[in-house]
Structure formats: structure tokens, C-alpha cells
Design a protein around this motif. Structure first.
Motif, PDB file in Angstrom:
ATOM      1  N   THR A  77       4.456   3.628  11.141  1.00 37.95           N
ATOM      2  CA  THR A  77       3.234   3.712  10.355  1.00 37.95           C
ATOM      3  C   THR A  77       3.381   4.908   9.440  1.00 37.95           C
ATOM      4  O   THR A  77       3.745   5.997   9.879  1.00 37.95           O
ATOM      5  CB  THR A  77       2.005   3.885  11.259  1.00 37.95           C
ATOM      6  N   THR A  78       3.132   4.697   8.161  1.00 41.88           N
ATOM      7  CA  THR A  78       3.366   5.756   7.185  1.00 41.88           C
ATOM      8  C   THR A  78       2.260   5.762   6.148  1.00 41.88           C
ATOM      9  O   THR A  78       1.505   4.788   6.018  1.00 41.88           O
ATOM     10  CB  THR A  78       4.741   5.556   6.511  1.00 41.88           C
ATOM     11  N   VAL A  79       2.135   6.866   5.427  1.00 41.09           N
ATOM     12  CA  VAL A  79       1.209   6.906   4.302  1.00 41.09           C
ATOM     13  C   VAL A  79       1.888   6.251   3.111  1.00 41.09           C
ATOM     14  O   VAL A  79       2.990   6.651   2.722  1.00 41.09           O
ATOM     15  CB  VAL A  79       0.797   8.354   3.963  1.00 41.09           C
ATOM     16  N   ALA A  80       1.249   5.238   2.553  1.00 41.64           N
ATOM     17  CA  ALA A  80       1.834   4.512   1.423  1.00 41.64           C
ATOM     18  C   ALA A  80       1.680   5.302   0.124  1.00 41.64           C
ATOM     19  O   ALA A  80       2.633   5.461  -0.631  1.00 41.64           O
ATOM     20  CB  ALA A  80       1.182   3.135   1.283  1.00 41.64           C
ATOM     21  N   PHE A  81       0.459   5.792  -0.133  1.00 46.48           N
ATOM     22  CA  PHE A  81       0.193   6.619  -1.307  1.00 46.48           C
ATOM     23  C   PHE A  81      -1.237   7.117  -1.223  1.00 46.48           C
ATOM     24  O   PHE A  81      -2.049   6.611  -0.445  1.00 46.48           O
ATOM     25  CB  PHE A  81       0.405   5.845  -2.616  1.00 46.48           C
ATOM     26  N   GLN A  82      -1.544   8.094  -2.044  1.00 47.72           N
ATOM     27  CA  GLN A  82      -2.917   8.581  -2.163  1.00 47.72           C
ATOM     28  C   GLN A  82      -3.130   9.125  -3.563  1.00 47.72           C
ATOM     29  O   GLN A  82      -2.365   9.968  -4.040  1.00 47.72           O
ATOM     30  CB  GLN A  82      -3.220   9.676  -1.141  1.00 47.72           C
ATOM     31  N   LEU A  83      -4.155   8.639  -4.227  1.00 45.55           N
ATOM     32  CA  LEU A  83      -4.542   9.178  -5.523  1.00 45.55           C
ATOM     33  C   LEU A  83      -5.549  10.297  -5.311  1.00 45.55           C
ATOM     34  O   LEU A  83      -6.307  10.297  -4.334  1.00 45.55           O
ATOM     35  CB  LEU A  83      -5.146   8.082  -6.405  1.00 45.55           C
ATOM     36  N   GLN A  84      -5.575  11.241  -6.207  1.00 41.92           N
ATOM     37  CA  GLN A  84      -6.485  12.376  -6.101  1.00 41.92           C
ATOM     38  C   GLN A  84      -7.928  11.894  -6.001  1.00 41.92           C
ATOM     39  O   GLN A  84      -8.383  11.056  -6.776  1.00 41.92           O
ATOM     40  CB  GLN A  84      -6.323  13.289  -7.314  1.00 41.92           C
ATOM     41  N   GLY A  85      -8.662  12.412  -5.000  1.00 42.16           N
ATOM     42  CA  GLY A  85     -10.064  12.048  -4.820  1.00 42.16           C
ATOM     43  C   GLY A  85     -10.285  10.742  -4.090  1.00 42.16           C
ATOM     44  O   GLY A  85     -11.436  10.335  -3.892  1.00 42.16           O
ATOM     45  N   SER A  86      -9.207  10.075  -3.659  1.00 45.08           N
ATOM     46  CA  SER A  86      -9.327   8.804  -2.949  1.00 45.08           C
ATOM     47  C   SER A  86      -8.777   8.930  -1.543  1.00 45.08           C
ATOM     48  O   SER A  86      -8.027   9.856  -1.238  1.00 45.08           O
ATOM     49  CB  SER A  86      -8.556   7.706  -3.699  1.00 45.08           C
ATOM     50  N   LYS A  87      -9.134   7.977  -0.699  1.00 44.78           N
ATOM     51  CA  LYS A  87      -8.606   7.964   0.655  1.00 44.78           C
ATOM     52  C   LYS A  87      -7.142   7.539   0.642  1.00 44.78           C
ATOM     53  O   LYS A  87      -6.707   6.783  -0.233  1.00 44.78           O
ATOM     54  CB  LYS A  87      -9.414   6.993   1.525  1.00 44.78           C
ATOM     55  N   PRO A  88      -6.361   8.006   1.614  1.00 44.92           N
ATOM     56  CA  PRO A  88      -4.966   7.560   1.702  1.00 44.92           C
ATOM     57  C   PRO A  88      -4.888   6.061   1.981  1.00 44.92           C
ATOM     58  O   PRO A  88      -5.767   5.481   2.630  1.00 44.92           O
ATOM     59  CB  PRO A  88      -4.399   8.353   2.879  1.00 44.92           C
ATOM     60  N   VAL A  89      -3.855   5.431   1.477  1.00 42.97           N
ATOM     61  CA  VAL A  89      -3.525   4.039   1.779  1.00 42.97           C
ATOM     62  C   VAL A  89      -2.305   4.068   2.698  1.00 42.97           C
ATOM     63  O   VAL A  89      -1.358   4.816   2.447  1.00 42.97           O
ATOM     64  CB  VAL A  89      -3.234   3.242   0.500  1.00 42.97           C
ATOM     65  N   TYR A  90      -2.337   3.254   3.746  1.00 41.16           N
ATOM     66  CA  TYR A  90      -1.280   3.279   4.761  1.00 41.16           C
ATOM     67  C   TYR A  90      -0.420   2.025   4.667  1.00 41.16           C
ATOM     68  O   TYR A  90      -0.784   1.028   4.040  1.00 41.16           O
ATOM     69  CB  TYR A  90      -1.895   3.392   6.155  1.00 41.16           C
ATOM     70  N   ALA A  91       0.726   2.098   5.340  1.00 40.54           N
ATOM     71  CA  ALA A  91       1.618   0.943   5.377  1.00 40.54           C
ATOM     72  C   ALA A  91       2.332   0.881   6.711  1.00 40.54           C
ATOM     73  O   ALA A  91       2.569   1.906   7.359  1.00 40.54           O
ATOM     74  CB  ALA A  91       2.651   1.023   4.252  1.00 40.54           C
ATOM     75  N   LEU A  92       2.653  -0.327   7.129  1.00 42.64           N
ATOM     76  CA  LEU A  92       3.633  -0.535   8.178  1.00 42.64           C
ATOM     77  C   LEU A  92       4.994  -0.567   7.519  1.00 42.64           C
ATOM     78  O   LEU A  92       5.155  -1.130   6.430  1.00 42.64           O
ATOM     79  CB  LEU A  92       3.386  -1.853   8.908  1.00 42.64           C
TER      80      LEU A  92
END
Length: 552
Positions: A300-315
Motif C-alpha cells: 500500500t503506497t501513496v499514489a500522489f497528493q496535490l497541495q490542499g487535497s487529501k492523499p490518493v492511495y494505491a495498491l
């Protein structure tokens, strides 16, 4: 604001710099390969100074091309960085001098450390908290090895001045400066999530995060200077280029390479997946704003995060050896002269002739996580040719990918119907679509696909089609430098070049090619069963005594 974005793409075997137009097309680029350092079997290192100098050289040459086209440096709105993940660098915070070669992500020297950590109190909580199993893969165990074996690093650590960073952090420390000209010590959330020192439950929409104190204590790294953690796209966190022809250009994007490829493929929605075929092979499946902890051997990893937004995750399913297996055929065995030969040779035979190549050069990663396996070729007979070995090499990545797809579907409960592909090995149509002669000589050839016919191996049984099924649709864009493009997209968001994912509709949209397959369930089951048998037979090749003798 300029309409161009740029990206440093620092990979396992080379560094590249791209300048993209607003459609995601590269208008200037330069690549520089560098030496791999192999001190012992299973060890792989990089010279940290070479990583920095190769980035500088690529930026300079590509910028010269860009200026020769009549553009100006200020036409570049922002720069992003993407990098090989987990690869670990330590340096003296007072001098900026690296104190050991970078230990590369696929290095397996820490096997004995991992074995000891698995018996430590709290080890059973690590996967749930970090999304990563205890293995040789994450950065934390690499740092521990350096502290155990490098006296200068240990002395600086005890004095409280040892800084650690993944490659993005090392590059930023050397290539960029903050608003007052200060040196930076910063990383992004995707790279931080690969260290095994970040607690996924602690993340939200803040602009800066901290590594987890309990995890730091577990790995006994309390005196280590860790970087500040920022979102993948941020207006201020990554400073500006310190010198050279692009001095003063803002750095506003930073992503680990596999996350960057997910962004470059525009896989922003939950349920979208991509597979990158480079030195290794990495499949990421977007699970949205909630981390899904795998029960089937995935990360399980962090996929990406834009400034001011919640992180998006990935398997994530990580395969250590893909393109490097082709390099092995070329450089170690001499079976091929050039890497691109492997596809045509594999396509010359209808199957591998019973040969199975378990490419466990440094153990097996997802979903197996077998540290004591080594590379093994089964099924060699007097009938075996180099074409069969090429075919088996190609199939090794295919079967591991099928295992990962199966695990992802079990964890998510959703079938993957579309898979975006990129990376150097996906450039070969022969590898993407291997033709097999039909049983019926009067009918057209059946085709097995993709990357090394993943669509066929992963396709599902459908009784309404007489045992044949369409399988997974594999989509390949015309412009396949999606890792660099993802970093450039993150940089563009950081300076407001784009504001919403819909703004990227026209980016890298031309000439996508789809690969599909139709094959029988019996064929799929027979091939995959034989692969599973080979994996079982490759286990335990290294004994505890072998590991201790090799790595002490």
C-alpha cells in the motif's frame, strides 16, 4: 507564465531531463546512462555524486536544445522531479558530503537485518501502519546496514548530523535552494511512504507531514536527520533551481517514479491501473482517498497528493526484475546483442519449449516476498534454443504480473478491465503482441498479448465464448515517457498551470494503441500452474548460513 513544463527523471540506470509542451509532447530531452556498482552478489550501489552530475548535464544539454528552438528559459513554468524510490543516500548535514554510496532499491544485502527485525516486538504492526512488509525493499533497513558497516556514517550519526534522503531529497539538496538561498532537506509524500518510517494513518490534507516517532524507534534511527515531508505538488516546498541555465525556475512537483507514471497515465480515478516496464515492473491500482492494506502480498503506497487535497492511495505490485532480465541476457549471457532483439526472438517460437525462468536475482517481490530465492531456469533440454530462453524471460514478467492482478482483484473486490502500460520495454510491439500459430492452418494466427501477453494470462473464463475470453484491455499511449510527464504534470499543478484533472484532457491524448487477447482457460491454467511450481522450487536456495556469510 510559460506554457512549458520540465522534469528530471532519475532512474535506476540513467538520468533524463524532458521539456514538455502543453499537450504533453517532449520538445527537448537528454539522457545519460551511468555505471552500476556491484560490490558483491545481490548488492547494487550508485555513486551519489554521479546522480547529481548526470542530472545537471541532462538539464544543460536539453536546455540548449530548447533555446536553439527559439525559446527562453522563462518559457518553462516549473520543473518536477521523479526518481527511483527506496534507494537511500546519507550525508553529513554540515558539509553536504555523501558518506556512502547510495544503496539501490533492489539491493538484497539487508536480508539478515530483516530476519532479525521480524522477531522484534512490534514487527507484526509494521504492515498495517506503513503498507509495506518487512523486507529488503524499503529504505529503513538500508540505513541500518550503512550505520552497522560504515564507520564515518556512524560517527556522524552519533554526533546528530547524519542526514538521510531518497534520491529526490538528495537531488533537491544539491540542485535547488529555498527562498533565502538555504539548502533544502525535503521529500514528497510518495517517496516518504517508501521508507517504512511513515504512518499512513497520520496523513490528511496538511501541507507538511512528519515521520512516525514509533517507527523511527523501531528501526533504531532516533538520531537520524529526516527530511520534511510535503505534498507531491506544492508551490513553495521544493524551492528554485540553484544554478545553471535554468537558475531561478521553480521546482513545484516531486513524485516517486511509479507514482509519477500513474499521474502521467492520468489514472486519477479510483479503479484505474497502470503497469510500468522498466528495470523492474510496477503495477499501481488507484484505491482513492482510503489506504487499502493488502491481505494478498501487495504493497500500500501513496499514489500522489496535490497541495490542499487529501492523499490518493494505491495498491502496488512490485516485480524486481523485468527489463534487467533482458539486460542479463545481453550483458551476462551474450544471448542477444541488443535489448530490442528479445521480442522478435521470443516471437519466433510458439512457446518456451518447457523452459521456465524464475528471475529472482535478488529474491522475489510481490506478491511472493521470498528473500531466500535466487534466479533459476527450469526445463532445459536438448531441444532448448536461445529463442526459448528469450521467450521464458519474457514470460517471467507476464506470470508475475498475472499473480499481482489476481492479488489486486482479491484485495479490492473489483476486476481490472483496463491497464495502461508504459516504460522502455513496452516500446516493443513484439513483446506487447506475441503471435502464436493457430491449430487451424486455414484460420488467422491467434495472438497472445501484452507485455509478454499479460492480457492472455490474466484473462478470465467466459462460458458464453466457448472457453475464450477477451481478458484485460491493455492501452499504450504513443508518447510513453509517462514517468517524466507525471512529474511535469505535478509541477504544472504546483504553479497553477492546471487547476483540475479535466484540464489535462488534451495531454498525451494522441495515437493510443489497444491490445487484447483471446485464449482458452486451459492454456492459461496450464502455463500459470507450471510457473507456480517453478516459484516453489526456487524457494530456500539461500540458507541462513549462506546469507550470514555473504552479507556480514
Amino acid at each position: 507564465m510559460g506554457k512549458f513544463t520540465a522534469a528530471i527523471d532519475q532512474g535506476t540506470t540513467s538520468t533524463r531531463f524532458f521539456i514538455f509542451d502543453d499537450k504533453g509532447e517532449p520538445v527537448a530531452k537528454h539522457q545519460q546512462e551511468f555505471n552500476q556498482i556491484y560490490p558483491h552478489a545481490g548488492w547494487i550501489e550508485h555513486d551519489p555524486a554521479v546522480l547529481v552530475e548526470s542530472a545537471r548535464d541532462c538539464m544543460r544539454v536539453a536546455t540548449e536544445q530548447f533555446l536553439a528552438l527559439g525559446h527562453k528559459p522563462e518559457d518553462i513554468a516549473a520543473i518536477g522531479i521523479t526518481n527511483q524510490r527506496e534507494t537511500s543516500v546519507v550525508w553529513d548535514a554540515r558539509t553536504g558530503k555523501a558518506l556512502h554510496n547510495a544503496i539501490v532499491w533492489c539491493d538484497s544485502r539487508t536480508t539478515h537485518i530483516v530476519r532479525d527485525l521480524k522477531g522484534k516486538k512490534g514487527a507484526d504492526t509494521i504492515l498495517q501502519r506503513t503498507g509495506l512488509p518487512l523486507s529488503t525493499y524499503p529504505s529503513a533497513v538500508k540505513i541500518k546496514w550503512i550505520l552497522e558497516h560504515c564507520k564515518p556514517a556512524r560517527e556522524v550519526y552519533e554526533a546528530g548530523h547524519l542526514a538521510f534522503g531518497t534520491v529526490d531529497s538528495w537531488l533537491l539538496h544539491n540542485l535547488a535552494v529555498g527562498p533565502d538561498g538555504e539548502k533544502l532537506h525535503v521529500t514528497d509524500v510518495t517517496n516518504a511512504s517508501r521508507t517504512q518510517l511513515l504512518n499512513l494513518d497520520s496523513l490528511d490534507s496538511e501541507d507538511s507531514f512528519k515521520f512516525d516517532d514509533e517507527l523511527v524507534r523501531f528501526f533504531e534511527l532516533e538520531k537520524l536527520r529526516l527530511p520534511r515531508v510535503a505534498p507531491s505538488s506544492h508551490a513553495d516546498a521544493y524551492g528554485v533551481v540553484a544554478d545553471g541555465p535554468l537558475k531561478g525556475v521553480r521546482v513545484t512537483g516531486c513524485l516517486g517514479d511509479q507514482s509519477a507514471a500513474l499521474v502521467g497515465q492520468k489514472a486519477f480515478e479510483k479503479g484505474m491501473a497502470k503497469n510500468t516496464y522498466g528495470t523492474g515492473c510496477f503495477m499501481l491500482y488507484n484505491t482513492g482517498n482510503t489506504p487499502v492494506i493488502s491481505k494478498n502480498g501487495l504493497l500500500t503506497t501513496v499514489a500522489f497528493q496535490l497541495q490542499g487535497s487529501k492523499p490518493v492511495y494505491a495498491l502496488e505490485g512490485s516485480i524486481a526484475v523485468a527489463g534487467s532480465a533482458v539486460k542479463f541476457l545481453r550483458d551476462n549471457l551474450g544471448i542477444i546483442q541488443e535489448a530490442h532483439e528479445v521480442g522478435p526472438l521470443a516471437a519466433k517460437v510458439s512457446d518456451s519449449g518447457g523452459v521456465v525462468f524464475v528471475t529472482a536475482f535478488a529474491g522475489l517481490f510481490a506478491p511472493y516476498w521470498i528473500d531466500d530465492a535466487q534466479g533459476t531456469i527450469f526445463g532445459i533440454t536438448n531441444y532448448t534454443t536461445r529463442e526459448h530462453i528469450c521467450r521464458a524471460t519474457v514470460e517471467a514478467t507476464c506470470f508475475q504480473t498475472k499473480a499481482i492482478i489476481d492479488a489486486m482483484e482479491k484485495d479490492s473486490g473489483i476486476e481490472i478491465k483496463n491497464l495502461a502500460v508504459d516504460g522502455g520495454m513496452s516500446n516493443s510491439d513484439e513483446c506487447m503482441q506475441v503471435s502464436i500459430p493457430s491449430q487451424n492452418l486455414n484460420s488467422p494466427a491467434r495472438t497472445l498479448t501484452p507485455f509478454f501477453y499479460v492480457a492472455t494470462v490474466a484473462s478470465r473464463y467466459n462460458s458464453s465464448h466457448s472457453g475464450l475470453s477477451q481478458g484485460i484491455k491493455v492501452d499504450r499511449p504513443a508518447m510513453r515517457e509517462t514517468t517524466a510527464l507525471g512529474a511535469a504534470i505535478a509541477a504544472g499543478f504546483g504553479v497553477g498551470l492546471w487547476h483540475d484533472f479535466s484540464d489535462l484532457k488534451g495531454v498525451n491524448a494522441r495515437n493510443h494503441k489497444a491490445f487484447t487477447a483471446r485464449t482458452t482457460q486451459e492454456q492459461r491454467a496450464r502455463q500459470f500452474k507450471r510457473w507456480g511450481k517453478a516459484v516453489e522450487m526456487s524457494k530456500g536456495w539461500l540458507s541462513t548460513e549462506d546469507i550470514d556469510r555473504e552479507y556480514d
